[in-house]
Motif scaffolding. Structure first.
Motif, PDB file in Angstrom:
ATOM      1  N   GLN A 104      48.629  59.639  -6.610  1.00 25.39           N
ATOM      2  CA  GLN A 104      49.024  60.766  -6.959  1.00 25.39           C
ATOM      3  C   GLN A 104      50.484  60.110  -6.824  1.00 25.39           C
ATOM      4  OE1 GLN A 104      47.534  63.866  -8.495  1.00 25.39           O
ATOM      5  NE2 GLN A 104      48.452  64.874  -6.395  1.00 25.39           N
ATOM      6  N   ARG A 140      53.343  60.360  -9.271  1.00 23.38           N
ATOM      7  CA  ARG A 140      54.821  61.757  -9.271  1.00 23.38           C
ATOM      8  C   ARG A 140      55.854  60.720  -8.883  1.00 23.38           C
ATOM      9  NH1 ARG A 140      57.881  63.572  -5.186  1.00 23.38           N
ATOM     10  NH2 ARG A 140      57.689  62.086  -3.625  1.00 23.38           N
ATOM     11  N   SER A 170      46.835  69.266  -7.840  1.00 22.32           N
ATOM     12  CA  SER A 170      47.689  69.518  -7.221  1.00 22.32           C
ATOM     13  C   SER A 170      47.805  69.529  -5.881  1.00 22.32           C
ATOM     14  CB  SER A 170      47.223  71.894  -7.571  1.00 22.32           C
ATOM     15  OG  SER A 170      45.922  71.508  -6.874  1.00 22.32           O
ATOM     16  N   LEU A 174      52.304  67.219  -3.630  1.00 24.06           N
ATOM     17  CA  LEU A 174      53.860  66.977  -4.676  1.00 24.06           C
ATOM     18  C   LEU A 174      54.265  68.228  -4.880  1.00 24.06           C
ATOM     19  CD1 LEU A 174      51.621  68.336  -8.073  1.00 24.06           C
ATOM     20  CD2 LEU A 174      51.943  65.635  -7.347  1.00 24.06           C
ATOM     21  N   LEU A 184      58.586  68.876  -9.304  1.00 32.68           N
ATOM     22  CA  LEU A 184      58.102  68.467 -10.914  1.00 32.68           C
ATOM     23  C   LEU A 184      58.310  69.952 -11.295  1.00 32.68           C
ATOM     24  CD1 LEU A 184      55.477  65.740 -10.340  1.00 32.68           C
ATOM     25  CD2 LEU A 184      57.569  65.781 -11.100  1.00 32.68           C
ATOM     26  N   ARG A 185      58.258  70.020 -12.627  1.00 33.75           N
ATOM     27  CA  ARG A 185      57.711  71.674 -13.142  1.00 33.75           C
ATOM     28  C   ARG A 185      56.559  71.190 -13.905  1.00 33.75           C
ATOM     29  NH1 ARG A 185      62.141  72.956 -18.091  1.00 33.75           N
ATOM     30  NH2 ARG A 185      63.905  73.190 -16.483  1.00 33.75           N
ATOM     31  N   THR A 186      55.478  72.412 -13.576  1.00 32.44           N
ATOM     32  CA  THR A 186      54.362  72.065 -13.521  1.00 32.44           C
ATOM     33  C   THR A 186      53.337  73.238 -14.795  1.00 32.44           C
ATOM     34  OG1 THR A 186      53.436  72.534 -11.217  1.00 32.44           O
ATOM     35  CG2 THR A 186      53.880  70.349 -12.021  1.00 32.44           C
ATOM     36  N   GLU A 187      52.560  72.842 -14.969  1.00 32.81           N
ATOM     37  CA  GLU A 187      51.470  73.978 -15.338  1.00 32.81           C
ATOM     38  C   GLU A 187      49.838  73.545 -14.999  1.00 32.81           C
ATOM     39  OE1 GLU A 187      50.343  74.846 -19.595  1.00 32.81           O
ATOM     40  OE2 GLU A 187      52.087  72.951 -19.341  1.00 32.81           O
ATOM     41  N   LEU A 244      46.883  69.725 -13.321  1.00 30.84           N
ATOM     42  CA  LEU A 244      48.324  70.014 -13.569  1.00 30.84           C
ATOM     43  C   LEU A 244      48.972  69.070 -13.830  1.00 30.84           C
ATOM     44  CD1 LEU A 244      49.695  70.615 -10.344  1.00 30.84           C
ATOM     45  CD2 LEU A 244      48.623  72.589 -11.576  1.00 30.84           C
ATOM     46  N   LEU A 245      49.565  69.492 -15.580  1.00 26.47           N
ATOM     47  CA  LEU A 245      50.264  69.202 -16.612  1.00 26.47           C
ATOM     48  C   LEU A 245      51.435  69.516 -15.633  1.00 26.47           C
ATOM     49  CD1 LEU A 245      49.829  67.612 -19.597  1.00 26.47           C
ATOM     50  CD2 LEU A 245      51.235  70.382 -20.456  1.00 26.47           C
ATOM     51  N   ALA A 246      52.464  67.542 -15.436  1.00 27.84           N
ATOM     52  CA  ALA A 246      53.346  67.715 -14.786  1.00 27.84           C
ATOM     53  C   ALA A 246      54.482  67.329 -15.599  1.00 27.84           C
ATOM     54  CB  ALA A 246      52.791  67.382 -13.560  1.00 27.84           C
ATOM     55  N   ARG A 247      56.153  67.343 -14.904  1.00 29.79           N
ATOM     56  CA  ARG A 247      57.585  66.457 -16.302  1.00 29.79           C
ATOM     57  C   ARG A 247      58.412  67.037 -15.143  1.00 29.79           C
ATOM     58  NH1 ARG A 247      60.798  69.571 -19.049  1.00 29.79           N
ATOM     59  NH2 ARG A 247      60.013  71.720 -20.167  1.00 29.79           N
TER      60      ARG A 247
END
Length: 301
Positions: free
Chosen positions: A134, A138, A153, A156, A160-163, A275-278
């Motif tokens: 992780q 990250r 999840s 983190l 980060l921006r996550t969905e 999560l999808l993160a950027r």
């Protein structure tokens, strides 16, 4: 006044920044290391700042200025690549190189199918994968080493921006000779296993989450082994004890050819979210947006 720079210099810079290595970047770009170093030096002169720092025995990493330039330059480079198609009014498909980060337990089961589907839809995009725990993934996101990532999840923070793509409830695995194996698919209670040896997936943040499940249940596990490999945990469980995991494999085989059995848990325990993160200040490229859509379709909650 800033000096002129070229798109070639920006492209060379972006590959070095993502690869963290002049040698690897030169091989990918099929140019000499001296030509690559010269292009980066010229770009640093044009920007009026240092873009990389050397890391002993590891290569290079972007400075803060380098990170800002990488985040700004990726969408710019993509737009430049698409410019001829825009001029011709051709149908525009995402193209170029997309670096995807992935947490190890997600990688082996989910990522091959996602990449295959994405590549089928967008053959002009080259997908490169950065795999790790992780914290490693990250940091790769925050430092520009990857553009988008699949993570759990846990641990983190808020950087980060996550969905949410998927939720994974915890379950138990035991060897096929275990006294509770015949109860499959369960449910069984953690209390029934409290005196058995626990084989713990001992990855950063994962161990805190897993041990926290026992706290929620008011139990103290007897940890026998702490292992960092997902398949190693399964192989040990095939011989003795049990493990609590989230990612459920579609089979019971292990690398030792012994089998494990998955059991549902009777307790209502917190799930893990995939999560999808950027990075928070990253403008996503069209290829990153397209990859996110493929993930949503495949892993929709």
């Amino acid at each position: 006044m800033a000096r002129d720079f070229t798109f070639t210099q920006l492209r060379y810079f972006a590959v070095v920044a993502q690869r963290r290595s002049v040698t690897a970047a030169a091989a990918e770009l099929r140019v000499s290391q001296s030509a690559l170093s010269s292009a980066v030096a010229q770009l640093e002169a044009a920007m009026g700042t240092t873009l990389f720092r050397r890391v002993p025995r590891r290569g290079v990493e972007p400075t803060d200025s380098g990170l800002r330039l990488l985040r700004e330059s990726l969408p710019l480079l993509e737009a430049a690549e698409q410019l001829p198609a825009r001029v011709r009014l051709d149908e525009q498909e995402p193209a170029g190189r997309l670096v995807v980060g992935v947490y190890e337990p997600v990688a082996s089961l989910r990522l091959p199918g996602l990449v295959a589907e994405f590549t089928q839809r967008y053959p002009a995009v080259e997908v490169a994968v950065v795999e790790g725990d992780q914290e490693f993934v990250r940091q790769s996101l925050l430092s520009g080493g990857c553009e988008v990532a699949l993570l759990y999840s846990m641990g983190l923070g808020s950087g980060l921006r996550t969905e949410v793509l998927e939720e994974l409830a915890p379950h138990v695995i035991v060897g096929e000779g275990h006294r509770l194996a015949a109860r499959a698919p369960g449910p069984v209670s953690l209390a029934e296993l409290a005196e058995d040896p626990l084989v713990l997936l001992d990855l950063p943040h994962t161990r805190e989450y897993l041990l926290g499940l026992f706290d929620v249940a008011g139990l103290t596990p007897r940890v026998r082994h702490r292992l960092t490999g997902y398949e190693t945990v399964r192989s040990f469980v095939a011989l003795e004890g049990y493990a609590v995991l989230n990612r459920r494999l579609p089979h019971g085989e292990t690398h030792t050819r012994r089998r494990v059995v998955a059991l549902e848990l009777a307790e209502r325990l917190p799930p893990v979210q995939v999560l999808l993160a950027r990075a928070p200040d990253q403008r996503p490229t069209r290829r990153a947006v397209a990859f996110a859509e493929v993930c949503r379709e495949a892993l929709r909650v």
